[in-house]
Design an enzyme around this catalytic site. Structure first.
Site, PDB file in Angstrom:
ATOM      1  N   ASP A   1      -9.685  -2.030  -2.032  1.00  0.00           N
ATOM      2  CA  ASP A   1      -9.047  -2.302  -2.726  1.00  0.00           C
ATOM      3  C   ASP A   1      -8.863  -2.362  -4.534  1.00  0.00           C
ATOM      4  O   ASP A   1      -9.790  -1.718  -5.096  1.00  0.00           O
ATOM      5  CB  ASP A   1      -9.020  -4.243  -2.598  1.00  0.00           C
TER       6      ASP A   1
ATOM      7  N   HIS B   1      -2.641   4.069  -6.845  1.00  0.00           N
ATOM      8  CA  HIS B   1      -2.169   3.802  -4.589  1.00  0.00           C
ATOM      9  C   HIS B   1      -2.518   5.468  -4.927  1.00  0.00           C
ATOM     10  O   HIS B   1      -3.182   6.507  -4.275  1.00  0.00           O
ATOM     11  CB  HIS B   1      -1.601   3.662  -4.926  1.00  0.00           C
TER      12      HIS B   1
ATOM     13  N   LEU C   1     -17.085  12.764  11.595  1.00  0.00           N
ATOM     14  CA  LEU C   1     -16.535  11.543  11.568  1.00  0.00           C
ATOM     15  C   LEU C   1     -15.666  11.227  12.080  1.00  0.00           C
ATOM     16  O   LEU C   1     -14.814  11.839  12.209  1.00  0.00           O
ATOM     17  CB  LEU C   1     -16.190  11.497   9.969  1.00  0.00           C
TER      18      LEU C   1
END
Ligand code: IPE
Ligand code: IPE
Ligand code: MG
Length: 259
Positions: free
Chosen positions: A30, A47, A141
């Site tokens: 955020d 962004h 991962l």
């Protein structure tokens, strides 16, 4: 206090015992918009810089030994944003996969996507499938991208699935327990998150992993997502390592004094 334990105290992530390391970390990424506004830049620039933070974080999570990393990239509620911003966010995900998929594959990352496909463009859906298919057998991962994801929507969908199966006589309604619900969620194949990090100073879940987060440790960082890096992840892991998880029970110390 000997020098070795002193050093550990000053740097809790140094020589971290494995049980102090979260297996699954979820991140609510955020603050992109506020990062941009603070610099008089358009939100899109925030962004874009957020995507760079994603790249850094995937590497950092692998390096630090995290097994599952779930990144909240677009919520079911983010459809309420201006159309242009929605298109920008979709475009950035497409570009990220086009540009980074080969590299993620080289890093042995397994990509999984959770969320609803309704409302997403067919070319985006194909890219998401391609990313999952190409990396399906990777053993490093697991990067879970939560896109068009809402925790309540996910639970409602699980309820519908189970109700249908009960109607068809495949399952007994009495057998629907928490494990049955977990198994009907998008996240059935992943362990619950141990640690959820949210950047930007907001202290809420915003519909992220509502069911799975029941016993997650929560860490809220004041920095905005575009500033997130290896050191920020390390700091969050250190906070996690200092927490005492109880899962409703007692820790050994308290068991000793209970009687
Ligand atoms: C996070 O940054 C990215 C998404 C929610 C898609 P925001 O866009 O929410 O940034 P703020 O919260 O407005 O600063
Ligand atoms: C949560 O952030 C969603 C994502 C990070 C994808 P928001 O910025 O949408 O959350 P609210 O509206 O502040 O709760
Ligand atoms: Mg926000």
């Amino acid at each position: 206090m000997n020098p070795a334990s002193d050093e550990r105290q000053m740097s809790p992530s140094f020589d971290q015992p494995r049980q102090d390391l979260p297996r699954h970390v979820g991140i609510i990424m955020d603050g992109n918009g506020r990062w941009a506004s603070a610099r008089s830049l358009p939100r899109l620039e925030g962004h874009r810089r957020g995507v760079e933070a994603v790249r850094r974080t995937v590497r950092a999570a692998s390096e630090l030994g995290v097994s599952y990393l779930t990144l909240y990239a677009f919520s079911s509620e983010n459809w309420s944003r201006p159309q242009q911003e929605i298109m920008d966010l979709m475009g950035l995900l497409k570009r990220f996969i086009r540009k980074d998929l080969a590299d993620l594959h080289k890093q042995n990352v397994r990509v999984r996507v959770i969320g609803a496909r309704e409302g997403l463009a067919p070319d985006l859906c194909s890219l998401l499938d391609e990313a999952q298919d190409l990396t399906a057998d990777n053993t490093g991962l697991t990067l879970v991208i939560a896109f068009n994801y809402g925790g309540r929507q996910e639970i409602a969908q699980a309820a519908r699935t189970l109700a249908l199966r009960a109607m068809k006589g495949e399952i007994d309604p009495a057998s629907i327990d928490p494990d049955a619900i977990s198994a009907a969620l998008y996240t059935a194949e992943f362990p619950d998150p141990d640690l959820i990090i949210r950047t930007s100073g907001e202290q809420r879940l915003s519909n992220f992993l509502m069911w799975q987060a029941a016993y997650a440790e929560l860490v809220f960082l004041p920095i905005h997502w575009p500033d997130f890096d290896h050191a920020a992840l390390e700091a969050a892991l250190a906070q996690y390592a200092s927490r005492e998880r109880r899962f409703g029970g007692l820790v050994t110390r308290d068991v000793m004094t209970a009687s």
